[in-house]
Design an enzyme around this catalytic site. Structure first.
Site, PDB file in Angstrom:
ATOM      1  CB  CYS A  19      -7.346 -23.302  -0.519  1.00 38.97           C
ATOM      2  SG  CYS A  19      -8.133 -24.449  -1.673  1.00 38.97           S
ATOM      3  NE  ARG A  25     -10.220 -22.511   2.174  1.00 43.14           N
ATOM      4  CZ  ARG A  25      -9.268 -22.696   3.072  1.00 43.14           C
ATOM      5  NH1 ARG A  25      -9.018 -21.722   3.927  1.00 43.14           N
ATOM      6  NH2 ARG A  25      -8.584 -23.821   3.133  1.00 43.14           N
ATOM      7  CG  ASP A 135     -11.563 -25.149   5.123  1.00 46.77           C
ATOM      8  OD1 ASP A 135     -12.480 -25.331   4.295  1.00 46.77           O
ATOM      9  OD2 ASP A 135     -10.677 -25.975   5.353  1.00 46.77           O
TER      10      ASP A 135
HETATM   11  P1  4NP Z   1     -10.432 -25.940   0.559  1.00 43.82           P
HETATM   12  O1  4NP Z   1     -11.355 -26.751   1.606  1.00 43.82           O
HETATM   13  O2  4NP Z   1      -9.032 -25.943   1.151  1.00 43.82           O
HETATM   14  O3  4NP Z   1     -11.053 -24.600   0.537  1.00 43.82           O
HETATM   15  O4  4NP Z   1     -10.514 -26.703  -0.755  1.00 43.82           O
HETATM   16  C1  4NP Z   1     -11.049 -28.046   2.042  1.00 43.82           C
HETATM   17  C2  4NP Z   1     -11.358 -29.123   1.250  1.00 43.82           C
HETATM   18  C3  4NP Z   1     -11.088 -30.389   1.689  1.00 43.82           C
HETATM   19  C4  4NP Z   1     -10.503 -30.589   2.925  1.00 43.82           C
HETATM   20  C5  4NP Z   1     -10.187 -29.513   3.719  1.00 43.82           C
HETATM   21  C6  4NP Z   1     -10.458 -28.230   3.263  1.00 43.82           C
HETATM   22  N1  4NP Z   1     -10.240 -31.904   3.391  1.00 43.82           N
HETATM   23  O5  4NP Z   1      -9.776 -32.050   4.518  1.00 43.82           O
HETATM   24  O6  4NP Z   1     -10.477 -32.868   2.651  1.00 43.82           O
END
Ligand code: 4NP
Length: 173
Positions: A19, A25, A135
């Site tokens: 991800c 995720r 997300d």
């Molecule tokens: P993930 O969610 O891709 O599902 O782990 C996110 C976690 C952090 C960030 C964006 C999406 N961020 O911008 O820090």
């Protein structure tokens, strides 16, 4: 449901989940799929790991909302530490990305042969295939519940498919 790409090493299978941040995720998918693999008796033959295309959270544990959602559902979310995706992750038999943006980022680093092993995670969703895992990072708790439901049903389908590429009795020492 699409077929899994064949194992590169007979009798073993490696799955990379990717991800953006590797704190929501793909770690949730990693914990749930790893638990299902273990329940199916495939832990000695199937490796599951996860990473994010971004580097902001490298070394951090899972987002506390993601961890709380998993813990409430009976999973152990404590061992995750975020890692960043790089080309080495394309050595796995199957690379499952959570959304179209992840797909572009990962495919842009891959050769044609490697790219053939990169799929959207929800291509394997038995209920509503082909979309993204949204997300949940900037939303509320319901987003994490929605991710858990998608991940649980898709992990069950993936384990069923793993039995096809790792037939009973096909054990390597
Ligand atoms: P993930 O969610 O891709 O599902 O782990 C996110 C976690 C952090 C960030 C964006 C999406 N961020 O911008 O820090």
């Amino acid at each position: 449901m699409p077929d899994l790409p064949p194992p590169r090493t007979e009798g073993r299978y490696r799955i990379a989940l990717v991800c953006l941040g590797n704190i929501c995720r793909s770690p949730m998918a990693d914990v749930v799929l790893s638990a299902r693999v273990a329940q199916a008796g495939l832990a000695d033959r199937v490796d599951v790991r996860s990473s994010g295309t971004g580097d902001w959270h490298v070394g951090h544990p899972m987002d506390e909302r993601a961890a709380a959602t998993l813990t409430a559902a009976g999973y152990d979310a404590s061992r995750h530490r975020a890692q960043q995706f790089d080309r080495g992750w394309l050595d796995d038999d199957l690379v499952l990305v959570m959304d179209e943006s992840n797909l572009r980022d990962v495919v842009s680093t891959a050769s044609t042969t490697e790219g053939a092993r990169v799929r959207l995670f929800r291509d394997f969703d038995p209920v509503d295939p082909g979309g993204e895992v949204p997300d949940p990072y900037y939303g509320g708790a319901s987003g994490f519940e929605e991710v858990l439901a998608m991940v649980e049903r898709t992990a069950a389908a993936l384990v069923a498919a793993l039995h096809q590429v790792l037939p009973v009795g096909d054990r390597t020492p």
